[in-house]
Design an enzyme around this catalytic site. Structure first.
Site, short mmCIF file in Angstrom:
data_model
loop_
_atom_site.label_atom_id
_atom_site.label_comp_id
_atom_site.label_asym_id
_atom_site.label_seq_id
_atom_site.Cartn_x
_atom_site.Cartn_y
_atom_site.Cartn_z
CG HIS A 99 -2.12 -1.01 1.34
ND1 HIS A 99 -3.05 -1.14 2.05
CD2 HIS A 99 -2.35 -1.91 0.24
CE1 HIS A 99 -3.88 -1.84 1.71
NE2 HIS A 99 -3.57 -2.61 0.80
CE1 TYR A 151 -0.49 3.84 9.67
CE2 TYR A 151 0.53 2.91 7.73
CZ TYR A 151 -0.29 2.55 8.64
OH TYR A 151 -1.31 1.80 8.57
CE1 TYR A 183 -4.51 3.56 9.19
CE2 TYR A 183 -5.01 3.37 11.53
CZ TYR A 183 -4.44 3.10 10.38
OH TYR A 183 -3.16 2.30 10.52
N PRO A 220 -2.70 0.27 19.24
CG PRO A 220 -4.70 -0.94 18.72
CD PRO A 220 -3.91 -0.37 19.97
CE LYS A 228 5.15 3.28 13.45
NZ LYS A 228 5.10 2.97 12.24
P1 FAD Z 1 3.67 -12.14 21.72
O1 FAD Z 1 3.20 -12.14 20.17
O2 FAD Z 1 2.96 -11.75 22.81
O3 FAD Z 1 4.57 -13.58 21.93
C1 FAD Z 1 4.78 -13.85 23.29
C2 FAD Z 1 4.76 -15.27 23.46
O4 FAD Z 1 5.27 -15.78 24.64
C3 FAD Z 1 3.10 -15.73 23.33
O5 FAD Z 1 2.91 -16.67 22.43
C4 FAD Z 1 3.11 -16.08 24.72
O6 FAD Z 1 2.29 -17.37 24.86
C5 FAD Z 1 4.33 -16.78 25.22
N1 FAD Z 1 4.59 -16.72 26.53
C6 FAD Z 1 4.10 -15.92 27.53
N2 FAD Z 1 4.39 -16.29 28.77
C7 FAD Z 1 5.13 -17.57 28.59
C8 FAD Z 1 6.00 -18.29 29.57
N3 FAD Z 1 5.80 -18.23 30.83
N4 FAD Z 1 6.43 -19.56 28.94
C9 FAD Z 1 6.47 -19.52 27.76
N5 FAD Z 1 5.75 -18.83 26.94
C10 FAD Z 1 4.98 -17.70 27.22
N6 FAD Z 1 -0.30 -4.71 16.96
C11 FAD Z 1 -0.31 -3.78 15.70
O7 FAD Z 1 0.65 -3.26 15.36
N7 FAD Z 1 -1.55 -3.98 15.26
C12 FAD Z 1 -2.73 -4.63 15.90
O8 FAD Z 1 -3.94 -4.75 15.36
C13 FAD Z 1 -2.71 -5.43 17.00
N8 FAD Z 1 -3.65 -6.21 17.78
C14 FAD Z 1 -3.17 -6.63 18.78
C15 FAD Z 1 -4.12 -7.73 19.62
C16 FAD Z 1 -3.96 -8.23 20.49
C17 FAD Z 1 -5.06 -8.94 21.20
C18 FAD Z 1 -2.80 -8.27 21.16
C19 FAD Z 1 -2.47 -8.84 22.43
C20 FAD Z 1 -1.56 -7.54 20.79
C21 FAD Z 1 -1.96 -6.72 19.27
N9 FAD Z 1 -1.09 -6.04 18.66
C22 FAD Z 1 -1.20 -5.40 17.36
C23 FAD Z 1 0.43 -6.14 19.13
C24 FAD Z 1 1.16 -7.18 18.47
O9 FAD Z 1 0.67 -8.24 18.05
C25 FAD Z 1 2.36 -7.40 19.22
O10 FAD Z 1 3.09 -6.15 19.51
C26 FAD Z 1 3.12 -8.47 18.75
O11 FAD Z 1 2.48 -9.95 19.09
C27 FAD Z 1 4.47 -8.55 19.59
O12 FAD Z 1 5.16 -9.99 19.29
P2 FAD Z 1 6.02 -10.79 20.58
O13 FAD Z 1 6.52 -11.71 20.16
O14 FAD Z 1 6.74 -9.64 21.52
O15 FAD Z 1 4.93 -10.98 21.86
C1 DHB Z 2 -4.14 -3.14 11.37
C2 DHB Z 2 -4.12 -2.80 12.62
C3 DHB Z 2 -3.71 -1.70 13.29
O1 DHB Z 2 -3.75 -1.44 14.20
C4 DHB Z 2 -3.31 -0.79 12.34
O2 DHB Z 2 -3.09 0.49 12.70
C5 DHB Z 2 -3.61 -1.28 10.62
C6 DHB Z 2 -3.89 -2.24 10.59
C7 DHB Z 2 -4.74 -4.59 10.98
O3 DHB Z 2 -4.86 -5.58 11.68
O4 DHB Z 2 -4.76 -5.01 9.70
#
Ligand code: FAD
Ligand code: DHB
Length: 400
Positions: free
Chosen positions: A75, A393, A204, A295, A299
């Protein structure tokens, strides 16, 4: 108890932990990854969807972009909507960069497939994860595997990639962490819908009823969000109500929102959270384990993968070459990007969401509304303001 040895113990098989394991393997460093959830759960968990150009380059350089290059949707901008008008921001024109829609679920599937085929030690369904002896040169990672057997892994380094609710951040020494935190008085209700997107790029939208976002997962599947109160019960939102509210908030003359079966829906609370430093001795934190952003700026996932690119280089130097400069600089290097993203995410969130509570302070809401609308008019009419939004962005500083 079975005793084992690895170079890097990784807690969490989210995007951060999986990518770290892969980047280390490319440099000949072995790791053990433990994950409390099942593989199926990790591969299905609906989360982010938008990748910065630097994140795409990082995945491509790591040999992980085969499907991303085929299926990702590039995009060149976004739409900003307010006062019933939709304005386009052209990122290619403003900053010469683009973003890519490719779901976090797909990145996680690609990474798990790669790690599994490489024969990596990747253990799902573990319980009782513990980290110990963190102040020594031989920190320990303990866990119970899916069959109930207890393991103790002696490591050179432990990487806490275990998300916001993990065990690694609380394992940092008392008094070490400085935490900055803000909760927001709203949440997002997100849906995944089996219907082609009604837009070519993300919309948005600020509306007096609250924020709305039209995103997508593929040419066939749409992803949409609505601002709702933070304690909202999903049961209060039958599918018809969701579509009616999306139609209402996203309405502009001559445009129609296509509806389809809702495949998944959930409510996500919103917060800003930054913990520093991201390292204590031989324990390093990456991704959501150290920081959370609301979100609105897309980021969270990008920051997690950016941390890991810095951490992988630091751990390779430390573990393979016994050089500590990059490890010593790790936290500060990451915090620069983390705070830029934290500010941008707060700014986008504040500009586009409606603060509840107008009954008690009606003048506050009129003031807030006018400030938001003024800012939105500014970023859609001033090239300088639009460039600031586009540059952040698309990712600042650019990753590679
Ligand atoms: P995570 O993806 O949280 O991975 C951490 C992993 O560690 C998990 O699989 C968990 O099960 C595991 N874990 C935890 N504790 C333990 C333990 N004690 N032992 C073993 N394993 C463990 N970001 C956006 O940019 N846009 C979005 O729309 C968006 N939506 C989101 C919706 C939700 C519900 C959440 C929670 C986050 C969202 N985010 C979004 C943020 C984005 O998904 C996260 O920033 C991203 O997942 C970070 O990745 P990570 O690997 O750091 O953590
Ligand atoms: C999506 C989520 C976001 O938080 C955003 O700013 C843009 C896209 C998505 O889930 O596609």
């Amino acid at each position: 108890m079975t005793r084992e040895r690895t170079q890097v113990g990784i807690v969490g098989a989210g995007p951060a932990g999986l990518l770290l394991s892969h980047l280390l393997a490319l440099a000949g460093i072995d790791s053990v990854v433990v994950e409390s959830r099942s593989r199926a759960y990790c591969e299905a968990r609906q989360r982010a969807g938008l990748l910065e150009e630097g994140t795409v380059r990082l995945l491509r350089a790591a040999g992980l972009a085969g499907r991303l290059d085929r299926e990702g949707l590039e995009h060149g901008g976004i739409y900003l909507q307010f006062s019933g008008e939709r304005h386009h921001l052209d990122f290619r024109d403003l900053v010469g960069r683009a973003v890519t829609i490719y779901a976090q679920t797909e990145i996680v599937k690609d990474l798990i497939a790669e790690r599994t085929s490489a024969g990596a030690a990747l253990h799902f369904d573990v319980s009782g994860t513990e980290v110990a002896d963190l102040g020594t040169d031989r920190p320990l990672l303990r866990y119970t595997d899916a069959s109930g057997n207890r393991h103790e892994v002696g490591c050179d380094v432990i990487a806490g990639c275990d998300g916001f609710h993990g065990i690694c951040r609380p394992a940092m020494p008392d008094g070490l962490l400085t935490v900055a935190e803000r909760a927001y008085p709203y949440a997002w209700l997100g849906i995944l819908a089996d219907v082609p997107p009604s837009t070519d790029e993300l919309i948005y939208c600020r509306h007096p009823n609250g924020f709305a976002l039209h995103s997508m997962r593929s040419p066939e599947v749409s992803r949409l969000y609505l601002q709702v109160p933070p304690d909202e019960d999903i049961e209060d939102w039958p599918d018809d109500r969701i579509w009616a509210e999306l139609r209402h908030r996203l309405e502009v003359p001559g445009w129609e929102l296509e509806e389809g079966p809702i495949l998944e829906k959930s409510v996500t609370p919103m917060r800003s959270f930054v913990a520093a430093p991201m390292r204590s001795g031989r324990l390093f934190l990456a991704g959501d384990a150290a920081h959370i952003v609301p979100p609105t700026g897309a980021k969270g996932l990008n920051l997690a993968l950016a941390d890991v690119s810095v951490l992988a280089a630091a751990l390779i130097a430390l573990v393979r070459d016994s050089r500590s400069e990059l490890a010593d600089a790790y936290s500060e290097t990451c915090q620069n990007r983390v705070w830029r993203a934290t500010h941008f995410s707060w700014w986008m969130t504040s500009m586009l969401h409606v603060t509840p509570g107008g009954d008690e302070m009606p003048d506050r809401n009129e003031m807030e509304a006018q400030l938001q609308l003024s800012q939105l008019r500014y970023v859609t009419t001033s090239r300088a303001a639009a460039t600031t939004l586009a540059e952040n962005y698309c990712g600042y500083p650019p990753l590679c």
